[in-house]
Design an enzyme around this catalytic site. Structure first.
Site, PDB file in Angstrom:
ATOM      1  N   ASP A 158     -45.983  13.557 -80.403  1.00 54.77           N
ATOM      2  CA  ASP A 158     -46.634  12.280 -80.097  1.00 54.77           C
ATOM      3  C   ASP A 158     -47.018  12.186 -78.619  1.00 54.77           C
ATOM      4  OD1 ASP A 158     -46.088  11.517 -82.769  1.00 54.77           O
ATOM      5  OD2 ASP A 158     -44.095  10.819 -82.195  1.00 54.77           O
ATOM      6  N   GLU A 161     -52.117   5.493 -87.783  1.00 54.94           N
ATOM      7  CA  GLU A 161     -51.119   5.254 -86.728  1.00 54.94           C
ATOM      8  C   GLU A 161     -51.539   5.886 -85.412  1.00 54.94           C
ATOM      9  OE1 GLU A 161     -47.700   6.871 -88.692  1.00 54.94           O
ATOM     10  OE2 GLU A 161     -48.285   8.937 -88.322  1.00 54.94           O
TER      11      GLU A 161
END
Ligand code: 6LW
Length: 549
Positions: free
Chosen positions: A44, A205
């Site tokens: 991420d 997301e």
């Protein structure tokens, strides 16, 4: 004379290069790199630029300290400069299990201040959870205590500023949420709004907002963080939509015929950055499918790709919408090499563990100390197997598919049942351990054991004649962790070869990757201490794989 002149000239030319910190030599190249650019479990990624310095953060889950921060001049060579969440007052990880805790972060620089926003998903265990912001004047820290944003349910928050206003986007289940924040209190102004549902895949997301050529661009990941992970983008003339999908979505996915055989898979969760020279780049996560049969061990790793982003056009990633480990075709920013880090960690002359060492949950730091050139780990009755409490355990990531890990350690004050050693750790339910154990007759033994789900097994024990230091060694390939030991540091005797397949992310589940670490545990009232002399981590050559089947 001519030679002297050439020598002086070479020295003069080298000066500006050697004069800069972090620059080892003048072997600069503007072509090519290898993915991942930050190997090991560093998922991420989010990146910001200040001048020609780039700063990058990644998620960290149940481990402390949380949210590692990296610095780079070229987006390729990254050096860890700290951890954002390095004080227990900033992050409560106390009761979460594997892959709980800190999810995807965003780093941004705005009007002289660094902002990091992320989610502690441990809402069930602590009221110090949810989405929060910390700030710093220096990305290496110290970072502030958190300010929680009330009422924002969801993950993957990101920040954007315009005309003195501060905005938040995040992933709110199956859509992307948007709201203005008070730029002083970081609380919501008005009602949140859904601005995009993505292109219809699961898990829209990791949103980030950018403005270019009069458009607001909303970049997200879809498909979930497995093989079908992808990057989609939409744009609008208004910040709060309506957003229109790029007809050429996905702009990055390995689910294409051309990339199906690449070892790099599951690419997604991106962030875009423009370098000072105007070039655009994407950081994103990907995993290396090295075990075979779509299994990986090292977690999701930080990768890089060039982006072509013409005026008024949609961005194009790596010219073709897919990437590879070998990015040698890419014209890069001027590369600035880092000093070669030492492969051996020891505790001589006051040396301590660096930023890359992590503990599970909120560690009891009093159980870790240094004396006589050793790291001392005090055993407790919390076991490595405990999913929610913090054992005495400190570890570093496996960053290479092939490597050799060796350590020298001994156990003091041992009683029967005490266990100190070296573990290959995916999570509390999946680890291979080689340890010194206290035997009932007061002697010590070597024990090789494993925990895989509900299966716990001692694979081998070896009696020892002394309590002096032993050396444990793990020879790591894509398919096996091969354990051996030595009592003289020279001759290593094999213990057993354990399959890597069973520790993979796909087998164990979760969002993290393999760690190598020391642990110390015992029965209630244990006084055992692990005394660590050193650990040597030797990276091997990549992709010289053996079949795991
Ligand atoms: C993260 C989400 C995701 O918050 O997985 O890869 C979650 N993407 O965006 C955990 O890493």
């Amino acid at each position: 004379m001519r030679k002297l002149f050439l020598f002086l000239l070479a020295g003069f030319l080298a000066l500006p290069i050697f004069g800069q910190s972090n620059v080892l030599n003048d072997q600069r190249t503007e072509k090519g790199f290898q993915n991942p650019v930050i190997p090991g479990y560093y998922p991420d990624p989010s990146v910001c630029r200040v001048g020609d310095d780039f700063y990058l953060v990644t998620s960290s889950f149940q481990y402390f300290p949380g949210v590692p921060v990296f610095h780079s001049k070229d987006l390729i060579h990254w050096e860890q400069i700290g951890n954002v969440l390095d004080r227990p007052s900033q992050v409560d990880l106390s009761k979460g299990g594997a892959s709980s805790g800190i999810f995807a972060p965003t780093i941004r620089f705005h009007e002289g201040k660094y902002y990091m926003i992320t989610t502690n998903i441990n809402l069930m265990f602590t009221n110090k959870a949810g989405n929060f912001i910390v700030t710093a004047d220096n990305p290496a820290g110290p970072w502030s205590d958190p300010v929680f944003i009330e009422g924002v349910m969801g993950i993957d928050p990101s920040l954007y500023w315009e005309n003195g206003k501060m905005f938040l986007v995040w992933s709110a289940m199956n859509h992307i949420g948007f709201v203005e924040l008070d730029s002083q209190t970081y609380q919501m102004i008005g009602e949140p709004k859904n601005i995009w549902d993505g292109d219809g895949d699961s898990s829209p997301e990791g949103p980030h907002l950018y403005k270019k050529d009069g458009y607001y661009y909303l970049l997200i990941a879809e498909g979930g963080t497995e093989m079908g992970h992808k990057v989609n983008i939409a744009r609008s003339s208004n910040i709060d939509g309506p957003y229109t999908s790029n007809p050429a979505n996905p702009i990055l996915t390995q689910k294409r015929r051309d990339s199906a055989s690449s070892i790099l898979q599951g690419t997604g969760h991106p962030d875009l950055i423009q370098a000072a020279d105007g070039s655009w780049w994407m950081v994103y996560l990907g995993f290396r499918d090295t075990v075979g049969k779509q299994h990986h061990l090292l977690g999701r790793e930080t990768c890089l790709a060039p982006v072509r982003w013409d005026e008024n056009a949609w961005p194009v990633v790596n010219g073709k919408g897919w990437v590879d480990v070998d990015m040698s075709h890419v014209q890069t920013l001027p590369q600035v090499l880092l000093p070669q880090a030492s492969n051996k960690v020891d505790f001589k002359d006051g040396k301590k563990l660096g930023f890359e060492w992590i503990y599970t949950n909120n560690p009891v730091l009093d159980n870790y100390s240094y004396a006589n050139n050793q790291l001392l780990l005090k055993a407790t009755s919390v076991k490595l197997d405990d999913p929610t409490r913090t054992p005495t355990f400190v570890a570093r990531r496996q960053t290479d598919v092939n490597c050799v890990v060796t350590t020298s350690m001994s156990m003091k004050n041992a009683k029967a049942g005490d266990r100190v050693g070296l573990t290959v750790y995916m999570e509390s339910r999946g680890h291979y351990d080689v340890a010194l154990i206290g035997a009932p007759d007061g002697s010590q033994q070597i024990e090789l054991s494993y925990r895989l789900g509900e299966i716990k097994h001692v694979a081998k024990t070896v009696k020892l004649n002394s309590k002096s230091a032993v050396q444990f060694r793990i020879d790591v390939t894509n398919s096996h962790y091969a354990f051996s030991y030595s009592t003289d540091g020279k001759e290593f005797l094999p213990l057993a070869k354990m399959d890597s397949f069973f520790l993979s992310t796909e087998t164990m589940g979760g969002f993290t990757g393999i760690l190598f670490g020391w642990f110390a545990e015992g029965e209630a009232g244990t006084r055992a201490v692990a005394a660590i002399d050193w650990m040597d981590y030797q990276p091997g050559s990549e992709y010289k794989s053996q079949s795991a089947f």
